[in-house]
Design a protein around this motif. Structure first.
Motif, PDB file in Angstrom:
ATOM      1  N   ALA A  58      44.029  42.494  37.810  1.00 37.35           N
ATOM      2  CA  ALA A  58      44.375  41.038  36.673  1.00 37.35           C
ATOM      3  C   ALA A  58      44.892  39.988  37.908  1.00 37.35           C
ATOM      4  O   ALA A  58      44.299  39.036  37.478  1.00 37.35           O
ATOM      5  CB  ALA A  58      45.359  41.623  35.630  1.00 37.35           C
ATOM      6  N   GLN A  59      45.687  40.398  38.816  1.00 43.49           N
ATOM      7  CA  GLN A  59      45.657  39.250  39.623  1.00 43.49           C
ATOM      8  C   GLN A  59      44.869  38.912  40.711  1.00 43.49           C
ATOM      9  O   GLN A  59      44.845  37.608  41.130  1.00 43.49           O
ATOM     10  CB  GLN A  59      47.149  39.627  40.200  1.00 43.49           C
ATOM     11  CG  GLN A  59      48.267  39.800  39.485  1.00 43.49           C
ATOM     12  CD  GLN A  59      48.591  38.773  38.595  1.00 43.49           C
ATOM     13  OE1 GLN A  59      48.563  37.628  39.110  1.00 43.49           O
ATOM     14  NE2 GLN A  59      49.217  38.961  37.507  1.00 43.49           N
ATOM     15  N   GLY A  60      43.836  39.797  41.225  1.00 42.39           N
ATOM     16  CA  GLY A  60      43.341  39.386  42.407  1.00 42.39           C
ATOM     17  C   GLY A  60      41.804  39.876  42.388  1.00 42.39           C
ATOM     18  O   GLY A  60      41.008  39.691  43.089  1.00 42.39           O
ATOM     19  N   GLY A  61      41.575  40.361  41.206  1.00 48.92           N
ATOM     20  CA  GLY A  61      40.119  41.017  40.957  1.00 48.92           C
ATOM     21  C   GLY A  61      40.008  42.530  41.993  1.00 48.92           C
ATOM     22  O   GLY A  61      41.065  42.776  42.786  1.00 48.92           O
ATOM     23  N   TRP A  62      39.007  43.128  41.818  1.00 51.69           N
ATOM     24  CA  TRP A  62      38.933  44.513  42.674  1.00 51.69           C
ATOM     25  C   TRP A  62      38.893  44.036  44.080  1.00 51.69           C
ATOM     26  O   TRP A  62      39.651  44.556  44.960  1.00 51.69           O
ATOM     27  CB  TRP A  62      37.570  45.255  42.495  1.00 51.69           C
ATOM     28  CG  TRP A  62      37.458  46.383  43.414  1.00 51.69           C
ATOM     29  CD1 TRP A  62      38.334  47.723  42.908  1.00 51.69           C
ATOM     30  CD2 TRP A  62      37.282  46.619  44.510  1.00 51.69           C
ATOM     31  NE1 TRP A  62      38.140  48.521  43.934  1.00 51.69           N
ATOM     32  CE2 TRP A  62      37.471  48.063  44.613  1.00 51.69           C
ATOM     33  CE3 TRP A  62      36.449  45.971  45.447  1.00 51.69           C
ATOM     34  CZ2 TRP A  62      37.043  48.553  46.077  1.00 51.69           C
ATOM     35  CZ3 TRP A  62      35.995  46.480  46.467  1.00 51.69           C
ATOM     36  CH2 TRP A  62      36.520  47.840  46.991  1.00 51.69           C
ATOM     37  N   GLY A  63      38.310  42.967  44.618  1.00 50.89           N
ATOM     38  CA  GLY A  63      38.019  42.686  46.002  1.00 50.89           C
ATOM     39  C   GLY A  63      39.371  42.218  46.446  1.00 50.89           C
ATOM     40  O   GLY A  63      39.958  42.711  47.779  1.00 50.89           O
ATOM     41  N   GLY A  64      40.373  41.320  45.637  1.00 50.25           N
ATOM     42  CA  GLY A  64      41.777  40.915  46.097  1.00 50.25           C
ATOM     43  C   GLY A  64      42.575  42.196  46.186  1.00 50.25           C
ATOM     44  O   GLY A  64      43.504  42.071  47.062  1.00 50.25           O
ATOM     45  N   MET A  65      42.538  43.129  45.278  1.00 42.81           N
ATOM     46  CA  MET A  65      43.421  44.249  45.251  1.00 42.81           C
ATOM     47  C   MET A  65      43.086  45.070  46.409  1.00 42.81           C
ATOM     48  O   MET A  65      43.776  45.792  47.188  1.00 42.81           O
ATOM     49  CB  MET A  65      43.343  44.926  43.974  1.00 42.81           C
ATOM     50  CG  MET A  65      44.149  46.248  43.796  1.00 42.81           C
ATOM     51  SD  MET A  65      45.976  45.732  43.790  1.00 42.81           S
ATOM     52  CE  MET A  65      46.393  47.362  43.701  1.00 42.81           C
ATOM     53  N   PHE A  66      41.740  45.278  46.620  1.00 43.11           N
ATOM     54  CA  PHE A  66      41.455  46.107  47.728  1.00 43.11           C
ATOM     55  C   PHE A  66      41.959  45.610  49.076  1.00 43.11           C
ATOM     56  O   PHE A  66      42.304  46.426  49.986  1.00 43.11           O
ATOM     57  CB  PHE A  66      39.893  46.356  47.989  1.00 43.11           C
ATOM     58  CG  PHE A  66      39.309  46.982  49.099  1.00 43.11           C
ATOM     59  CD1 PHE A  66      39.322  48.575  49.179  1.00 43.11           C
ATOM     60  CD2 PHE A  66      38.846  46.305  50.197  1.00 43.11           C
ATOM     61  CE1 PHE A  66      38.929  49.317  50.278  1.00 43.11           C
ATOM     62  CE2 PHE A  66      38.234  47.048  51.266  1.00 43.11           C
ATOM     63  CZ  PHE A  66      38.441  48.783  51.151  1.00 43.11           C
ATOM     64  N   PRO A 213      37.140  37.316  42.193  1.00 44.89           N
ATOM     65  CA  PRO A 213      37.076  36.457  41.244  1.00 44.89           C
ATOM     66  C   PRO A 213      38.259  35.324  41.181  1.00 44.89           C
ATOM     67  O   PRO A 213      37.792  34.510  40.083  1.00 44.89           O
ATOM     68  CB  PRO A 213      36.972  37.489  40.013  1.00 44.89           C
ATOM     69  CG  PRO A 213      37.800  38.589  40.661  1.00 44.89           C
ATOM     70  CD  PRO A 213      37.241  38.711  42.075  1.00 44.89           C
ATOM     71  N   LEU A 214      39.222  35.645  41.674  1.00 45.22           N
ATOM     72  CA  LEU A 214      40.444  34.591  41.384  1.00 45.22           C
ATOM     73  C   LEU A 214      40.794  34.216  42.586  1.00 45.22           C
ATOM     74  O   LEU A 214      41.849  33.558  42.961  1.00 45.22           O
ATOM     75  CB  LEU A 214      41.620  35.499  40.923  1.00 45.22           C
ATOM     76  CG  LEU A 214      41.514  35.906  39.423  1.00 45.22           C
ATOM     77  CD1 LEU A 214      41.344  37.406  39.226  1.00 45.22           C
ATOM     78  CD2 LEU A 214      42.826  35.343  38.792  1.00 45.22           C
ATOM     79  N   GLY A 215      39.792  34.304  43.677  1.00 45.68           N
ATOM     80  CA  GLY A 215      39.714  33.094  44.997  1.00 45.68           C
ATOM     81  C   GLY A 215      40.922  34.011  46.013  1.00 45.68           C
ATOM     82  O   GLY A 215      41.325  35.049  45.669  1.00 45.68           O
ATOM     83  N   TYR A 216      41.097  33.322  46.848  1.00 44.07           N
ATOM     84  CA  TYR A 216      41.970  33.829  48.194  1.00 44.07           C
ATOM     85  C   TYR A 216      43.133  33.972  47.551  1.00 44.07           C
ATOM     86  O   TYR A 216      44.053  35.054  48.104  1.00 44.07           O
ATOM     87  CB  TYR A 216      41.910  32.701  49.055  1.00 44.07           C
ATOM     88  CG  TYR A 216      40.532  32.338  49.587  1.00 44.07           C
ATOM     89  CD1 TYR A 216      39.604  33.463  50.324  1.00 44.07           C
ATOM     90  CD2 TYR A 216      40.066  31.164  50.027  1.00 44.07           C
ATOM     91  CE1 TYR A 216      38.346  33.416  50.697  1.00 44.07           C
ATOM     92  CE2 TYR A 216      38.773  30.809  50.416  1.00 44.07           C
ATOM     93  CZ  TYR A 216      37.913  32.003  50.865  1.00 44.07           C
ATOM     94  OH  TYR A 216      36.595  31.783  51.501  1.00 44.07           O
ATOM     95  N   LEU A 217      43.526  33.101  47.028  1.00 46.36           N
ATOM     96  CA  LEU A 217      45.241  33.258  46.415  1.00 46.36           C
ATOM     97  C   LEU A 217      45.342  34.712  45.756  1.00 46.36           C
ATOM     98  O   LEU A 217      46.540  35.258  45.601  1.00 46.36           O
ATOM     99  CB  LEU A 217      45.733  32.121  45.340  1.00 46.36           C
ATOM    100  CG  LEU A 217      47.161  31.788  45.636  1.00 46.36           C
ATOM    101  CD1 LEU A 217      47.669  31.410  46.859  1.00 46.36           C
ATOM    102  CD2 LEU A 217      47.309  30.408  44.418  1.00 46.36           C
ATOM    103  N   GLY A 218      44.571  35.304  45.153  1.00 49.43           N
ATOM    104  CA  GLY A 218      44.345  36.487  44.273  1.00 49.43           C
ATOM    105  C   GLY A 218      44.717  37.500  45.108  1.00 49.43           C
ATOM    106  O   GLY A 218      45.565  38.597  44.802  1.00 49.43           O
ATOM    107  N   ILE A 219      44.393  37.746  46.446  1.00 54.15           N
ATOM    108  CA  ILE A 219      44.761  38.516  47.403  1.00 54.15           C
ATOM    109  C   ILE A 219      46.274  38.778  47.382  1.00 54.15           C
ATOM    110  O   ILE A 219      47.048  39.853  47.383  1.00 54.15           O
ATOM    111  CB  ILE A 219      44.068  38.376  48.628  1.00 54.15           C
ATOM    112  CG1 ILE A 219      42.606  38.222  48.818  1.00 54.15           C
ATOM    113  CG2 ILE A 219      44.665  39.406  49.822  1.00 54.15           C
ATOM    114  CD1 ILE A 219      42.037  37.889  50.166  1.00 54.15           C
ATOM    115  N   TRP A 220      46.950  37.504  47.786  1.00 50.26           N
ATOM    116  CA  TRP A 220      48.432  37.396  47.885  1.00 50.26           C
ATOM    117  C   TRP A 220      49.015  37.897  46.550  1.00 50.26           C
ATOM    118  O   TRP A 220      49.842  38.835  46.582  1.00 50.26           O
ATOM    119  CB  TRP A 220      48.708  36.087  48.220  1.00 50.26           C
ATOM    120  CG  TRP A 220      50.130  35.645  48.551  1.00 50.26           C
ATOM    121  CD1 TRP A 220      51.062  36.725  49.239  1.00 50.26           C
ATOM    122  CD2 TRP A 220      50.707  34.517  49.198  1.00 50.26           C
ATOM    123  NE1 TRP A 220      51.995  36.272  49.714  1.00 50.26           N
ATOM    124  CE2 TRP A 220      52.117  34.888  49.857  1.00 50.26           C
ATOM    125  CE3 TRP A 220      50.247  33.183  49.096  1.00 50.26           C
ATOM    126  CZ2 TRP A 220      52.937  33.910  50.322  1.00 50.26           C
ATOM    127  CZ3 TRP A 220      50.958  32.354  49.631  1.00 50.26           C
ATOM    128  CH2 TRP A 220      52.165  32.628  50.302  1.00 50.26           C
TER     129      TRP A 220
END
Length: 480
Positions: A58-66, A213-220
């Motif tokens: 929910a915070q970073g999408g699958w890509g951000g979480m991965f 889906p939530l951009g670069y900040l979603g990774i963080w």
């Protein structure tokens, strides 16, 4: 070395501690072999495979979480290598607190120990909430009754002593691992890469795409939940005083459990979201069960099996982190940082008050029912302690390069520095997700600091393993 010497010369440290004081505070020696330590490391964390990690979607999408999971796994690997080296240098029940105390003196040890304590005291509260969710799904009953039963039953087991408790943990963890393997092999045939990217893209987020889906900040923002895949594995050295041949068993326990956890984390993140869809799992209280139901239907035996046996995974972490917080409280209390009565041990050499009192506090916190927010609070304490422990490693590596190290971490200072930088980034990530919860955890930490400055710095005890080690180091310095 001036910091270490100041510990010995500090007039606030009580010098006339009787042998009876330590006789009443003895853990059971040689109760734990390296295989049990691997089981303990996996048990600390395995609940993170069953619930909690998915909030990162929910915070970073699958890509951000991965991406966050890969970075965090690398951080933990580096940290565990450094922790393995330090645990063979100083095999005491204090773990990271002991390392920081030798490196930076009483205040440094206290700052590290209390940060670890925040992590270990709050993490079981979050796990209790997830146990309640699994019980609700399985039996139709959850909530405070389940939380209370968990604390009462598993604290009682720990009062029986370390050897018995860790054997139970190992058995429960083995059962939970079977559930994870069943999930992985049953969900794999239904993997579809398109399901990984079905979370709606936020067009206003910088760098937003189907992958992020939530951009670069979603990774963080996903980092705290990626940490949940590994949170508390660093607690293996807390069993040092109860381990057989700690110079061999502790590195094996840390590194072995870390490898197993990394395989589980990546398998579940990829296959679970790839089969059921990232969007359907992002807010689930029981994501593995919901993934199987999405694929096989509501009444499948697979979902029921993983739900039932999955409770073992949550119980394993809950059970083992009770062990972790009790040993942390024991070490801090024995040294005088916390009230000394908390380090008294019973006839089974179990620190009974250190088991019971944090358990009461944890139960109260679990009544909030906010598992995701409790994760953030636990991660706050964890990441602060990681920064301090890696600083301690670097300090000891530079100031005492000739200190006996039966095991040496590959890369040495470089390895620890990588973990330090990544941990510092992770500290800020929690604030990004929910500033209010992050500040609540910071307020708890500040209260601990005030307690030390006002009271406990004048109650420190001489003669603890950390103190004796520091005396030897100070004497060697004078001779040189």
């Amino acid at each position: 070395m001036s910091e270490i010497k100041s510990v010995i010369e500090n007039p606030a440290i009580e010098g006339n501690i009787s042998e009876e004081y330590f006789a009443q505070r003895q853990l059971k020696k040689g109760a734990v072999g390296w295989l049990l330590l691997v089981g303990l490391g996996v048990a600390y964390v395995i609940s993170g495979d069953f619930a909690g990690w998915n909030f990162g979607l929910a915070q970073g999408g699958w890509g951000g979480m991965f991406i966050a999971t890969v970075i965090v796994a690398f951080m933990y690997l580096c940290m565990c290598l450094a922790m393995s080296e330090m645990s063979t240098m100083l095999p005491t029940a204090g773990g990271g607190y002991s390392f920081a105390r030798i490196a930076f003196g009483p205040l440094g040890g206290y700052l590290t120990g209390t940060a670890i304590l925040i992590e270990y005291a709050i993490a079981p509260s979050a796990i209790a909430v997830f146990i309640g969710a699994y019980c609700e799904s399985l039996f139709g009953t959850g909530g405070w009754i389940v939380y209370l039963v968990c604390y009462l039953v598993f604290m009682s087991m720990h009062l029986k002593g370390a050897g018995e408790a860790l054997k139970i943990i190992f058995l429960i963890t083995s059962v939970a691992s079977v559930a994870l393997f069943v999930f992985i092999f049953s969900i794999a045939p239904h993997f579809n890469s398109a399901n990984l990217f079905n979370i709606a893209v936020n067009p206003d987020a910088a760098g937003a795409s189907a992958f992020l889906p939530l951009g670069y900040l979603g990774i963080w923002a996903a980092v705290p939940y990626a940490i949940w895949f590994f949170l508390a594995v660093e607690g293996v050295p807390l069993a040092a005083e109860e381990a057989k041949e700690p110079h061999k068993s502790l590195p094996r326990g840390l590194i072995g459990s870390m490898v197993i956890l990394a395989v589980f984390a990546l398998s579940i993140l990829v296959l679970g979201a790839g089969a059921a869809g990232a969007d359907s799992l992002k807010n689930s209280g029981a994501p593995l069960v919901d993934a199987l139901k999405a694929v096989y239907g509501q009444n499948t035996w697979l979902a029921g099996f993983v739900n039932f046996v999955g409770l073992a995974g949550l119980v394993a972490s809950f059970f083992s982190i009770i062990y972790a917080y009790s040993r942390q409280v024991f070490a801090l209390s024995r040294a005088g940082y916390l009230p000394k009565k908390l380090s008294l041990t019973n006839n089974n050499h179990a620190p009974h008050l250190a088991i019971i009192i944090p358990g009461i506090i944890g139960f109260i916190l679990s009544l909030s029912g906010e598992g995701d927010l409790l994760i953030l609070m636990a991660v706050f304490g964890a990441t602060i302690s990681y920064v301090l422990m890696m600083m301690a490693y670097i300090k000891l590596k530079i100031s005492k390069p000739d200190m006996p190290r039966p095991y040496q971490a590959p890369g040495g200072i470089v390895t620890a520095s990588i973990a330090l930088v990544l941990a510092a980034i992770a500290v800020v990530a929690g604030f990004l997700v929910d500033p209010k919860v992050w500040l609540m955890a910071a307020a708890i930490y500040l209260a601990f600091i005030v307690y030390f400055l006002v009271y406990s710095r004048n109650q420190l005890v001489a003669g603890t393993p950390e103190e004796e080690f520091a005396k030897i180091e100070a004497a060697e310095q004078e001779l040189n």
